[in-house]
Scaffold this motif. Sequence first.
Motif, PDB file in Angstrom:
ATOM      1  N   GLY A  96      30.527  56.630  22.243  1.00 46.39           N
ATOM      2  CA  GLY A  96      29.495  57.656  22.252  1.00 46.39           C
ATOM      3  C   GLY A  96      30.147  59.021  22.264  1.00 46.39           C
ATOM      4  O   GLY A  96      30.960  59.337  21.401  1.00 46.39           O
ATOM      5  N   THR A  97      29.847  59.806  23.284  1.00 46.73           N
ATOM      6  CA  THR A  97      30.411  61.152  23.372  1.00 46.73           C
ATOM      7  C   THR A  97      31.600  61.213  24.331  1.00 46.73           C
ATOM      8  O   THR A  97      32.039  62.294  24.700  1.00 46.73           O
TER       9      THR A  97
ATOM     10  N   VAL B  39      24.865  64.483  11.499  1.00 49.31           N
ATOM     11  CA  VAL B  39      25.556  63.617  12.448  1.00 49.31           C
ATOM     12  C   VAL B  39      26.999  64.101  12.527  1.00 49.31           C
ATOM     13  O   VAL B  39      27.566  64.537  11.525  1.00 49.31           O
TER      14      VAL B  39
ATOM     15  N   ASP C  56      22.145  55.475  15.726  1.00 48.81           N
ATOM     16  CA  ASP C  56      21.132  56.307  16.385  1.00 48.81           C
ATOM     17  C   ASP C  56      21.702  57.610  16.939  1.00 48.81           C
ATOM     18  O   ASP C  56      20.963  58.539  17.214  1.00 48.81           O
ATOM     19  N   GLU C  57      23.041  57.664  17.130  1.00 47.86           N
ATOM     20  CA  GLU C  57      23.640  58.839  17.762  1.00 47.86           C
ATOM     21  C   GLU C  57      23.842  59.982  16.759  1.00 47.86           C
ATOM     22  O   GLU C  57      24.224  59.730  15.623  1.00 47.86           O
ATOM     23  N   ARG C  58      23.632  61.176  17.217  1.00 45.75           N
ATOM     24  CA  ARG C  58      23.944  62.334  16.382  1.00 45.75           C
ATOM     25  C   ARG C  58      25.398  62.746  16.554  1.00 45.75           C
ATOM     26  O   ARG C  58      25.970  63.393  15.692  1.00 45.75           O
ATOM     27  N   HIS C  59      25.989  62.389  17.692  1.00 45.96           N
ATOM     28  CA  HIS C  59      27.404  62.689  17.944  1.00 45.96           C
ATOM     29  C   HIS C  59      28.056  61.446  18.512  1.00 45.96           C
ATOM     30  O   HIS C  59      27.591  60.891  19.518  1.00 45.96           O
ATOM     31  N   PHE C  60      29.102  60.977  17.860  1.00 43.74           N
ATOM     32  CA  PHE C  60      29.814  59.808  18.370  1.00 43.74           C
ATOM     33  C   PHE C  60      31.287  59.913  18.014  1.00 43.74           C
ATOM     34  O   PHE C  60      31.682  60.659  17.118  1.00 43.74           O
TER      35      PHE C  60
END
Length: 207
Positions: free
Chosen positions: A168-169, A147, A199-203
């Motif tokens: 988020g991104t 992550v 749940d996000e891999r990138h935030f």
Amino acid sequence: MKIAVVGAAGMAGSRVVAEAVRRGHEVTAVHRGTLPPLPSGALPVRADAVDRDRLTGLFRAVDAVVGATRPREGEEDAVGPTTAALLDAAVNAGRRILFIGGAGPLRTDADGLVVDDPRYVPARYRTIAAASVTQLRVCEAHAADWVYLSPPALLEPGSRLGTYRRGGTVLVTAPDGSSRISAEDLAVAVLDELEEPGDERHFGVGY
């Protein structure tokens, strides 16, 4: 929880160590150079971030891994190989790794990348911002369970407020357009993610 923090001597890594100990976790503070004074309960371990075998052994002894390495000025090309080595070690150990990256790969309100926006990245910082884009791309191409946490445009030592906004991104900004957080509150966000993964891999995060 047992947590390994690689890059524990840096601005972000040292705050993550302090926040983790504050919450009662066992911390292995992995460093290459000189460590600042550690809080009671943190174990200092000297290791190089590209030593896959050494890191694999360290990672197997913990529950979670934080990659908080940052290249020295002029050594930004080391980001890719260092990130790949950490990801390899995480796979070998069967552990999830959270990277404290950069704001560069986040999107702006204009849907461009932060790295290309002079409002947030002055020319003198573009090289390190571009390195964070490379770092995320290395993660995206790897099979590890990772992550990537992007700080806002301005990250500096400050006070621990214990609050932040999670995005988020897209770059997290204040109503006046500024984008910032203290290193202390970035560490709060890191530990929140380790304790209750999203749940996000990138935030991104910010005030």
